[in-house]
Design an enzyme around this catalytic site. Structure first.
Site, mmCIF file in Angstrom:
data_model
loop_
_atom_site.group_PDB
_atom_site.id
_atom_site.type_symbol
_atom_site.label_atom_id
_atom_site.label_comp_id
_atom_site.label_asym_id
_atom_site.label_seq_id
_atom_site.Cartn_x
_atom_site.Cartn_y
_atom_site.Cartn_z
ATOM 1 N N SER A 100 0.869 -1.187 0.000
ATOM 2 C CA SER A 100 0.000 0.000 0.000
ATOM 3 C C SER A 100 0.899 1.229 0.000
ATOM 4 O O SER A 100 2.079 1.142 0.385
ATOM 5 C CB SER A 100 -0.860 -0.007 1.272
ATOM 6 O OG SER A 100 -1.505 1.236 1.454
ATOM 7 N N TYR A 159 -2.485 -1.236 10.384
ATOM 8 C CA TYR A 159 -2.380 -1.363 8.926
ATOM 9 C C TYR A 159 -1.033 -0.817 8.435
ATOM 10 O O TYR A 159 -0.333 -1.465 7.650
ATOM 11 C CB TYR A 159 -3.545 -0.595 8.279
ATOM 12 C CG TYR A 159 -3.711 -0.792 6.799
ATOM 13 C CD1 TYR A 159 -4.436 -1.876 6.295
ATOM 14 C CD2 TYR A 159 -3.176 0.117 5.884
ATOM 15 C CE1 TYR A 159 -4.610 -2.053 4.931
ATOM 16 C CE2 TYR A 159 -3.349 -0.052 4.519
ATOM 17 C CZ TYR A 159 -4.074 -1.128 4.040
ATOM 18 O OH TYR A 159 -4.244 -1.297 2.685
HETATM 19 P P1 NAD Z 1 -11.490 -6.176 -0.309
HETATM 20 O O1 NAD Z 1 -12.084 -6.090 1.058
HETATM 21 O O2 NAD Z 1 -12.303 -5.872 -1.501
HETATM 22 O O3 NAD Z 1 -10.850 -7.595 -0.522
HETATM 23 C C1 NAD Z 1 -10.113 -8.210 0.483
HETATM 24 C C2 NAD Z 1 -10.051 -9.666 0.187
HETATM 25 O O4 NAD Z 1 -9.350 -10.290 1.264
HETATM 26 C C3 NAD Z 1 -11.427 -10.330 0.100
HETATM 27 O O5 NAD Z 1 -11.432 -11.215 -0.994
HETATM 28 C C4 NAD Z 1 -11.532 -11.078 1.409
HETATM 29 O O6 NAD Z 1 -12.289 -12.275 1.284
HETATM 30 C C5 NAD Z 1 -10.082 -11.391 1.680
HETATM 31 N N1 NAD Z 1 -9.842 -11.669 3.081
HETATM 32 C C6 NAD Z 1 -10.028 -10.872 4.155
HETATM 33 N N2 NAD Z 1 -9.734 -11.535 5.272
HETATM 34 C C7 NAD Z 1 -9.330 -12.766 4.894
HETATM 35 C C8 NAD Z 1 -8.886 -13.917 5.583
HETATM 36 N N3 NAD Z 1 -8.821 -13.938 6.926
HETATM 37 N N4 NAD Z 1 -8.555 -15.004 4.875
HETATM 38 C C9 NAD Z 1 -8.643 -15.019 3.525
HETATM 39 N N5 NAD Z 1 -9.051 -13.963 2.810
HETATM 40 C C10 NAD Z 1 -9.388 -12.861 3.498
HETATM 41 O O7 NAD Z 1 -10.180 -5.256 -0.236
HETATM 42 P P2 NAD Z 1 -9.219 -4.645 -1.348
HETATM 43 O O8 NAD Z 1 -9.336 -3.172 -1.250
HETATM 44 O O9 NAD Z 1 -9.385 -5.298 -2.652
HETATM 45 O O10 NAD Z 1 -7.819 -5.019 -0.706
HETATM 46 C C11 NAD Z 1 -6.964 -6.013 -1.209
HETATM 47 C C12 NAD Z 1 -5.556 -5.703 -0.776
HETATM 48 O O11 NAD Z 1 -5.145 -4.447 -1.314
HETATM 49 C C13 NAD Z 1 -5.372 -5.591 0.738
HETATM 50 O O12 NAD Z 1 -4.155 -6.176 1.133
HETATM 51 C C14 NAD Z 1 -5.342 -4.094 0.966
HETATM 52 O O13 NAD Z 1 -4.640 -3.752 2.124
HETATM 53 C C15 NAD Z 1 -4.624 -3.641 -0.289
HETATM 54 N N6 NAD Z 1 -4.823 -2.234 -0.611
HETATM 55 C C16 NAD Z 1 -6.076 -1.749 -0.857
HETATM 56 C C17 NAD Z 1 -6.210 -0.397 -1.139
HETATM 57 C C18 NAD Z 1 -7.545 0.217 -1.419
HETATM 58 O O14 NAD Z 1 -7.625 1.445 -1.474
HETATM 59 N N7 NAD Z 1 -8.604 -0.551 -1.609
HETATM 60 C C19 NAD Z 1 -5.090 0.439 -1.177
HETATM 61 C C20 NAD Z 1 -3.856 -0.101 -0.922
HETATM 62 C C21 NAD Z 1 -3.715 -1.445 -0.645
#
Ligand code: NAD
Length: 260
Positions: free
Chosen positions: A142, A155
């Site tokens: 991130s 986080y």
């Molecule tokens: P999201 O909530 O849409 O997806 C998260 C995924 O993780 C889901 O498929 C969920 O089922 C899975 N998950 C959560 N807990 C779990 C567990 N205990 N076991 C297995 N799977 C699990 O979120 P996203 O925004 O797509 O985030 C995905 C990644 O990207 C994360 O690591 C997040 O930190 C990172 N990220 C997101 C953003 C953003 O702005 N959305 C920015 C930077 C980084």
């Protein structure tokens, strides 16, 4: 025709993980889809990826907060497709609260899912990648792996941690044709971001539009959310032959956030 690569994407039933699963399938990989819920929707999503891209997919339930399940995910994937070539550590959760009020169980869960799970999956995948003669590890970090924001102590700590893990693994495996890199997205409008808007409203005493404008997009000079497809494209590139000498580093996809 060369055999298809096997790609495992953790947390791939929604958001960025789902887009990466689609993009790697579009690139010709067989894909392991993962979440911890094992719903009919999860299985339908997995089947849809196979159908859409003409590859094989399998859904494997594994809770990324549990070390044994992280490692079992890799073993089951290897049993299913015979190899592990690409590992994308994407699963992640968020919680927003001032550090002195941060719930201990949320801290533990965020460190487990956002950081320790990658240690476990990587450790289990390395022997398989060595067997295959190489591999690609992509950690979805991130902008918060590079800089901090208030109210996100767990986080930010986990994401800074995964940047260190990325570099260490890259150095250890540099002679094995296995690369390990991170992607550092800015704000992407996924369910994870949607879910933190109410908490940000509370912590900052702001309405929804003000949180989006002044807390989220305030950080991104482009004033636009990153799209899941843009993050997925960076992942596909890091998994390509062209990226063989990109190792132990990161690609920022953050609209210029961390240039400030
Ligand atoms: P999201 O909530 O849409 O997806 C998260 C995924 O993780 C889901 O498929 C969920 O089922 C899975 N998950 C959560 N807990 C779990 C567990 N205990 N076991 C297995 N799977 C699990 O979120 P996203 O925004 O797509 O985030 C995905 C990644 O990207 C994360 O690591 C997040 O930190 C990172 N990220 C997101 C953003 C953003 O702005 N959305 C920015 C930077 C980084």
């Amino acid at each position: 025709m060369p055999s298809r690569k096997t790609a495992i994407v953790t947390g791939s039933t929604s958001g960025i993980g789902l887009a990466i699963a689609h993009a790697l399938a579009a690139d010709g990989c067989n894909v392991v889809v993962n979440s911890f819920s094992d719903t009919a929707d999860d299985r339908a999503i997995t089947d849809a990826i196979a159908k859409h891209h003409g590859v094989k997919t399998v859904y494997i339930k594994a809770d990324m907060s549990k070390p044994a399940e992280c490692r079992a995910l890799i073993e089951k994937a290897a049993e299913t497709f015979g190899s592990v070539d690409i590992l994308v550590n994407n699963a992640g959760i968020q919680h927003v609260a001032p550090v002195e009020e941060f719930p201990i169980e949320k801290w533990d869960a965020i460190i487990a899912i956002n950081l320790s799970s990658a240690f476990h999956t990587i450790a289990a995948a390395i022997p398989r990648m060595k067997q295959a003669g190489g591999g690609r590890i992509v950690n979805i970090a991130s902008a918060h792996g590079l800089v901090a924001s208030p109210f996100k102590s767990a986080y930010v700590s986990a994401k800074h941690g995964i940047m260190g893990l990325t570099k260490t693994v890259a150095l250890e495996l540099a002679r094995d044709k296995i690369t390990c890199n991170a992607i550092c997205p800015g704000y992407v409008l996924t369910p994870l971001v949607e879910a933190q808007i109410p908490d940000q409203m509370k912590a900052n005493m702001m309405d929804r539009d003000t949180v989006v404008r002044e807390i989220m997009l305030e950080k991104q000079p482009t004033k636009e959310f990153v799209t899941v497809e843009q993050v997925a494209a960076a992942a596909v590139f890091l998994c390509s032959d062209a990226a063989a000498q990109i190792n132990g580093t990161h690609i920022s996809v953050d609209g210029g956030w961390t240039a400030q």
